[in-house]
Motif scaffolding. Structure first.
Motif, PDB file in Angstrom:
ATOM      1  N   ALA A 158      -3.004   4.724  12.111  1.00 33.62           N
ATOM      2  CA  ALA A 158      -3.762   5.690  12.915  1.00 33.62           C
ATOM      3  C   ALA A 158      -5.116   5.115  13.310  1.00 33.62           C
ATOM      4  O   ALA A 158      -5.562   5.281  14.464  1.00 33.62           O
ATOM      5  CB  ALA A 158      -3.939   6.999  12.148  1.00 33.62           C
ATOM      6  N   THR A 159      -5.769   4.427  12.398  1.00 33.04           N
ATOM      7  CA  THR A 159      -7.069   3.816  12.698  1.00 33.04           C
ATOM      8  C   THR A 159      -6.918   2.755  13.787  1.00 33.04           C
ATOM      9  O   THR A 159      -7.728   2.700  14.726  1.00 33.04           O
ATOM     10  CB  THR A 159      -7.678   3.195  11.434  1.00 33.04           C
ATOM     11  OG1 THR A 159      -7.830   4.213  10.443  1.00 33.04           O
ATOM     12  CG2 THR A 159      -9.012   2.544  11.717  1.00 33.04           C
ATOM     13  N   ALA A 160      -5.886   1.919  13.676  1.00 34.78           N
ATOM     14  CA  ALA A 160      -5.654   0.896  14.697  1.00 34.78           C
ATOM     15  C   ALA A 160      -5.378   1.542  16.051  1.00 34.78           C
ATOM     16  O   ALA A 160      -5.866   1.073  17.090  1.00 34.78           O
ATOM     17  CB  ALA A 160      -4.497  -0.003  14.280  1.00 34.78           C
ATOM     18  N   ALA A 161      -4.614   2.633  16.065  1.00 34.79           N
ATOM     19  CA  ALA A 161      -4.306   3.326  17.319  1.00 34.79           C
ATOM     20  C   ALA A 161      -5.566   3.919  17.932  1.00 34.79           C
ATOM     21  O   ALA A 161      -5.779   3.830  19.153  1.00 34.79           O
ATOM     22  CB  ALA A 161      -3.262   4.414  17.083  1.00 34.79           C
ATOM     23  N   PHE A 217      -9.693   3.856  22.019  1.00 32.93           N
ATOM     24  CA  PHE A 217     -11.120   3.849  22.338  1.00 32.93           C
ATOM     25  C   PHE A 217     -11.472   2.641  23.196  1.00 32.93           C
ATOM     26  O   PHE A 217     -12.190   2.767  24.198  1.00 32.93           O
ATOM     27  CB  PHE A 217     -11.957   3.850  21.057  1.00 32.93           C
ATOM     28  CG  PHE A 217     -13.434   3.789  21.308  1.00 32.93           C
ATOM     29  CD1 PHE A 217     -14.128   4.911  21.728  1.00 32.93           C
ATOM     30  CD2 PHE A 217     -14.130   2.603  21.159  1.00 32.93           C
ATOM     31  CE1 PHE A 217     -15.488   4.855  21.979  1.00 32.93           C
ATOM     32  CE2 PHE A 217     -15.489   2.529  21.407  1.00 32.93           C
ATOM     33  CZ  PHE A 217     -16.169   3.655  21.819  1.00 32.93           C
ATOM     34  N   ALA A 218     -10.972   1.466  22.817  1.00 30.69           N
ATOM     35  CA  ALA A 218     -11.260   0.255  23.590  1.00 30.69           C
ATOM     36  C   ALA A 218     -10.698   0.363  25.002  1.00 30.69           C
ATOM     37  O   ALA A 218     -11.351  -0.023  25.977  1.00 30.69           O
ATOM     38  CB  ALA A 218     -10.699  -0.970  22.880  1.00 30.69           C
ATOM     39  N   ARG A 236       0.848  -1.198   0.000  1.00 32.48           N
ATOM     40  CA  ARG A 236       0.000   0.000   0.000  1.00 32.48           C
ATOM     41  C   ARG A 236       0.884   1.248   0.000  1.00 32.48           C
ATOM     42  O   ARG A 236       1.993   1.243   0.530  1.00 32.48           O
ATOM     43  CB  ARG A 236      -0.904   0.056   1.241  1.00 32.48           C
ATOM     44  CG  ARG A 236      -1.822  -1.123   1.451  1.00 32.48           C
ATOM     45  CD  ARG A 236      -2.842  -1.254   0.344  1.00 32.48           C
ATOM     46  NE  ARG A 236      -2.449  -2.416  -0.459  1.00 32.48           N
ATOM     47  CZ  ARG A 236      -2.976  -2.773  -1.607  1.00 32.48           C
ATOM     48  NH1 ARG A 236      -3.910  -2.062  -2.156  1.00 32.48           N
ATOM     49  NH2 ARG A 236      -2.560  -3.831  -2.248  1.00 32.48           N
ATOM     50  N   PRO A 237       0.358   2.338  -0.534  1.00 30.38           N
ATOM     51  CA  PRO A 237       1.102   3.602  -0.472  1.00 30.38           C
ATOM     52  C   PRO A 237       1.288   4.044   0.986  1.00 30.38           C
ATOM     53  O   PRO A 237       0.541   3.660   1.878  1.00 30.38           O
ATOM     54  CB  PRO A 237       0.205   4.591  -1.229  1.00 30.38           C
ATOM     55  CG  PRO A 237      -0.716   3.760  -2.032  1.00 30.38           C
ATOM     56  CD  PRO A 237      -0.856   2.453  -1.328  1.00 30.38           C
ATOM     57  N   ARG A 238       2.280   4.888   1.201  1.00 26.32           N
ATOM     58  CA  ARG A 238       2.633   5.324   2.552  1.00 26.32           C
ATOM     59  C   ARG A 238       1.451   5.984   3.277  1.00 26.32           C
ATOM     60  O   ARG A 238       1.234   5.755   4.465  1.00 26.32           O
ATOM     61  CB  ARG A 238       3.813   6.298   2.479  1.00 26.32           C
ATOM     62  CG  ARG A 238       4.252   6.763   3.830  1.00 26.32           C
ATOM     63  CD  ARG A 238       5.421   7.695   3.746  1.00 26.32           C
ATOM     64  NE  ARG A 238       5.710   8.192   5.078  1.00 26.32           N
ATOM     65  CZ  ARG A 238       6.896   8.433   5.521  1.00 26.32           C
ATOM     66  NH1 ARG A 238       7.936   8.260   4.731  1.00 26.32           N
ATOM     67  NH2 ARG A 238       7.072   8.885   6.735  1.00 26.32           N
ATOM     68  N   GLY A 239       0.678   6.796   2.583  1.00 30.86           N
ATOM     69  CA  GLY A 239      -0.472   7.466   3.207  1.00 30.86           C
ATOM     70  C   GLY A 239      -1.497   6.472   3.722  1.00 30.86           C
ATOM     71  O   GLY A 239      -2.065   6.663   4.809  1.00 30.86           O
ATOM     72  N   ILE A 240      -1.732   5.418   2.980  1.00 30.05           N
ATOM     73  CA  ILE A 240      -2.705   4.405   3.421  1.00 30.05           C
ATOM     74  C   ILE A 240      -2.156   3.639   4.620  1.00 30.05           C
ATOM     75  O   ILE A 240      -2.893   3.343   5.560  1.00 30.05           O
ATOM     76  CB  ILE A 240      -3.071   3.465   2.258  1.00 30.05           C
ATOM     77  CG1 ILE A 240      -3.876   4.251   1.231  1.00 30.05           C
ATOM     78  CG2 ILE A 240      -3.849   2.252   2.757  1.00 30.05           C
ATOM     79  CD1 ILE A 240      -4.291   3.467   0.020  1.00 30.05           C
ATOM     80  N   ARG A 241      -0.861   3.340   4.616  1.00 29.85           N
ATOM     81  CA  ARG A 241      -0.273   2.650   5.766  1.00 29.85           C
ATOM     82  C   ARG A 241      -0.369   3.506   7.026  1.00 29.85           C
ATOM     83  O   ARG A 241      -0.698   2.998   8.109  1.00 29.85           O
ATOM     84  CB  ARG A 241       1.185   2.286   5.486  1.00 29.85           C
ATOM     85  CG  ARG A 241       1.311   1.114   4.528  1.00 29.85           C
ATOM     86  CD  ARG A 241       2.725   0.682   4.414  1.00 29.85           C
ATOM     87  NE  ARG A 241       3.466   1.764   3.753  1.00 29.85           N
ATOM     88  CZ  ARG A 241       4.664   1.650   3.230  1.00 29.85           C
ATOM     89  NH1 ARG A 241       5.299   0.518   3.326  1.00 29.85           N
ATOM     90  NH2 ARG A 241       5.242   2.668   2.642  1.00 29.85           N
TER      91      ARG A 241
END
Length: 130
Positions: free
Chosen positions: A90-93, A98-99, A80-85
């Motif tokens: 960020a989404t995982a973080a 949140f959890a 994947r491109p760097r922005g998607i990674r």
């Protein structure tokens, strides 16, 4: 349908579940939440245990499935491109934070807030005296 007279405030009509105010007072949880919790806690214990075991088995199967395909997943992320990674990280973080926050707030509510107990144990008069 009504649960036990005097203690059961659950009623069923054509419109669905609702709570009636009784001599012990209104339930402290909002109507739908209290109805769902009371329903789940009134299921037979064997049904609750089977549901817990099935949930654990599904979680184990998901972890095994992901673990066996970890090389393909890592390779896919690497292409994947760097922005998607960065977005995936960020989404995982955010999900992890949140959890963690939700777990901490839930633990605090269950351990230190009387509202947790009175969510099921409707004790209007004794609790007001307390």
């Amino acid at each position: 349908m009504t649960l036990l007279p005097g203690s059961g405030i659950l009623a069923v009509t054509g419109a669905g579940l609702f709570f009636q105010e009784t001599a012990v007072g209104r339930p402290p949880l909002p109507g739908g939440v209290a109805a769902v919790l009371r329903f789940l806690f009134n299921l037979p214990q064997w049904f609750q245990i089977v549901g817990f075991i099935v949930g654990i088995l599904v979680a184990i199967a998901a972890v095994v499935y992901t673990w066996r395909r970890r090389a393909a997943i890592i390779a896919w992320i690497g292409t994947r491109p760097r922005g998607i990674r960065i977005g995936l990280l960020a989404t995982a973080a955010v999900v992890l934070l949140f959890a963690t926050g939700f777990g901490a707030v839930s633990w605090n509510y269950m351990q230190h807030d009387n509202g947790f107990c009175t969510g099921c144990h409707i004790m209007t008069d004794p609790f007001q005296r307390f």
